[in-house]
Design a protein around this motif. Structure first.
Motif, short mmCIF file in Angstrom:
data_model
loop_
_atom_site.label_atom_id
_atom_site.label_comp_id
_atom_site.label_asym_id
_atom_site.label_seq_id
_atom_site.Cartn_x
_atom_site.Cartn_y
_atom_site.Cartn_z
N THR A 22 8.06 -41.96 31.16
CA THR A 22 6.77 -41.26 31.29
C THR A 22 5.64 -42.26 31.08
OG1 THR A 22 7.69 -39.16 30.53
CG2 THR A 22 5.31 -39.44 30.31
N LYS A 23 4.63 -42.12 31.89
CA LYS A 23 3.50 -43.05 31.86
C LYS A 23 2.30 -42.37 31.19
CE LYS A 23 0.66 -45.89 34.96
NZ LYS A 23 0.37 -46.21 36.38
N ARG B 186 3.90 -37.90 33.70
CA ARG B 186 2.64 -38.62 33.42
C ARG B 186 1.86 -37.82 32.38
NH1 ARG B 186 -1.74 -41.21 37.43
NH2 ARG B 186 -3.64 -40.77 36.26
N ASP C 96 -2.06 -37.79 30.89
CA ASP C 96 -3.45 -38.27 31.01
C ASP C 96 -4.19 -37.98 29.72
OD1 ASP C 96 -3.77 -39.26 33.80
OD2 ASP C 96 -3.08 -37.23 34.28
N ASP D 252 -0.37 -33.16 30.44
CA ASP D 252 0.94 -33.71 30.81
C ASP D 252 1.51 -32.98 32.01
OD1 ASP D 252 2.74 -31.43 30.00
OD2 ASP D 252 1.88 -31.83 28.03
#
Length: 525
Positions: free
Chosen positions: A390-391, A429, A431, A448
């Motif tokens: 996950t980024k 991802r 943010d 997310d």
């Protein structure tokens, strides 16, 4: 007098109509002349109500002047009548004047007709004004008498202590039918004896009236007493000064006031009793809360000592300091180590909730850059996020955003929200966005692409001991207190923490904080 003069010429005699019209026209009057040769014709003309002047020509053979005057006085009493007759008709002249003729003109002296008509019309107009004024006065008197007689308020007129007038309401209030039934027609007969003997200002005002409004105790004809409201006003009447009295029986108002006072006293007692109960309950609750905190703190301490020993010795074993371990041993000791740490975290969460609810949580205000704190927390979470593919992407405004708040508690809220996002997001991802909507607030969004929160769980997401569920129905690890603590801390800081979510697409947590009274320190914090 109108611009046009409506003249009725009655009868036929020694003077021609043309001569009469000529004399009248010479007086400057604008005439509209009609004729009546008989009594029926005169009755019809008088019935129109539009006549200004009647000129009756005496003629025994047709319709004599006296008969015409009789009709005029009956049908048009305010219209002046001028009689024209022969010089020899002195008896007619006397009878005509007695019957109410305005003037009498001899036929061979017709030149008097014009001035006589003008004078008669002016006199009639003056009499009409007076008559109308008298009628208006009579109507006004009748109207005011009707108002006085039918007024629901008692109205009396007195001179000194003597009543000279009392309307029906005034008499009814005191239990009398006629003014003459009041003993001596004296106001002293209408006042409770105890009031008269008290020597108060009210009693003096009733005996020697002065203008004003006051309350008194009245006396009825049957000897009973009752509360009164009295208003006195001095007036000038045609026959001298007098005092007008307005009376109202205020028994119902007094009873209602007493009832209201009683309710007010009862309510006050009830409020005091309820307040005392609430104070006692609040004190008991406060004592119970403090006892709870002491118990939790004591139990936390008692649990921490053996737990720290368990965690410490498990760590020693995992490091191999006491000798090599088999794979099964390492796995089982690792489970002991993690369970101990989780239990320590649960104890800390329970104590945090107890302190916040008891109002014992202390805030340490300071000025700091929230973007720096947020960037550091995001960097710390990237390792765990990368392990789940996950980024974490940060969007932080520039220049630095300075706020006044509790740095540690802001970090505690954001840390837990980030950990939750990482926990429920696989191969996605996250943010992290810092916004400055205005000069008074900052907003941090953690969004997310994880599994999301079911609607039935979202409503209780900030409740204590509430946890989300994985798609397969499993509950995640943890006490279910983290988001509840974060929500309470956000409120303590003067902000808010909210959540939105869509199952299968992710969740967004929004922390809103006030900026606070920031001081310019020249770029140094």
């Amino acid at each position: 007098m109108s611009e046009q003069v409506e003249v009725l010429l009655v009868g036929d005699g020694p003077v021609s109509t043309a001569a009469i019209e000529r004399e009248l026209a010479g007086s400057g009057l604008e005439l509209v002349i009609s004729r009546a040769l008989s009594e029926p014709e005169m009755l019809a003309a008088c019935g129109t109500g539009r006549l200004d002047l009647i000129i009756a020509i005496d003629n025994d053979e047709t319709f004599d002047a006296v008969a015409a005057l009789s009709v005029a006085r009956e049908m048009a009493p305010l219209v002046p009548v001028i009689v024209i007759a022969n010089a020899s008709g002195e008896e007619v002249a006397v009878e005509a004047l007695k019957a109410g003729a305005t003037d009498y003109i001899i036929a061979d002296r017709l030149t008097r007709l014009g001035p006589a008509a003008v004078r008669a019309l002016h006199d009639a107009e003056a009499h009409g004004v007076v008559a109308r004024a008298d009628e208006a006065v009579r109507e006004s008197e009748a109207r005011f008498r009707g108002i006085f007689e039918n007024a629901p308020t008692g109205i009396g007129i007195r001179r000194g202590r003597h009543l000279i007038y009392a309307n029906p309401s005034y008499l009814a209030i005191h239990g009398y039918e006629r003014l003459e039934d009041i003993p001596d027609q004296s106001v002293l007969s209408l006042i409770a004896p105890a009031t008269l003997e008290s020597g108060t200002a009210t009693a003096r005002a009733r005996i020697e009236p002065t203008e004003g409004t006051f309350e008194d105790v009245g006396l009825r004809a049957d000897g009973t007493t009752f509360p009164l409201e009295v208003q006195l006003s001095n007036v000038s009447l045609a026959d001298g000064r007098a005092t007008v009295t307005f009376l109202s029986d205020i028994t119902e108002r007094k009873n209602a006031q007493e009832e209201l006072d009683r309710y007010s006293r009862d309510l006050e007692r009830m409020v005091r009793a309820r307040t005392d109960q609430l104070l006692e309950a609040n004190e008991a609750l406060q004592r119970a809360t403090e006892t709870r905190i002491r118990f939790l703190s004591s139990m936390g301490h008692e649990l921490r000592v053996p737990l720290n020993s368990v965690i410490g010795f498990a760590g020693v074993l995992l490091q191999g300091l006491s000798g090599p371990l088999t794979d099964d041993q390492r796995k089982q000791i690792g489970m002991i180590y993690e369970s101990g740490r989780q239990l320590i975290g649960t104890i800390d969460d329970v104590l945090d909730v107890a302190r916040i609810e008891a109002g014992k949580e202390e805030l340490h205000w300071e000025q700091f850059e929230i973007d720096t704190v947020l960037a550091g927390l995001a960097d710390s979470a990237r390792g765990d996020a990368a392990a789940k593919d996950t980024k974490i992407v940060t969007q932080i405004t520039s220049p630095p955003v300075v706020i006044v708040s509790d740095r540690r508690k802001v970090a505690q809220i954001l840390t837990h929200v980030l950990e939750n996002a990482v926990k429920f997001t696989d191969a996605g991802r996250i943010d992290v966005v810092l916004e400055r909507p205005d000069e008074h607030a900052v907003i941090v969004r953690v969004r997310d692409t994880g599994m999301g929160i079911a609607p039935e769980d979202l409503a209780d997401v900030f409740e204590e001991f509430q946890q989300g569920r994985y798609p397969d129905g499993r509950r995640p690890e943890g006490s279910g207190l983290g988001l509840a603590i974060c929500h309470k801390l956000a409120g303590l800081l003067g902000g808010s923490l909210t959540a939105t979510s869509e199952p299968g697409k992710g969740s967004e947590f929004v922390l809103t904080l006030p900026v606070g009274p920031v001081v310019d320190l020249g770029g140094e914090l």
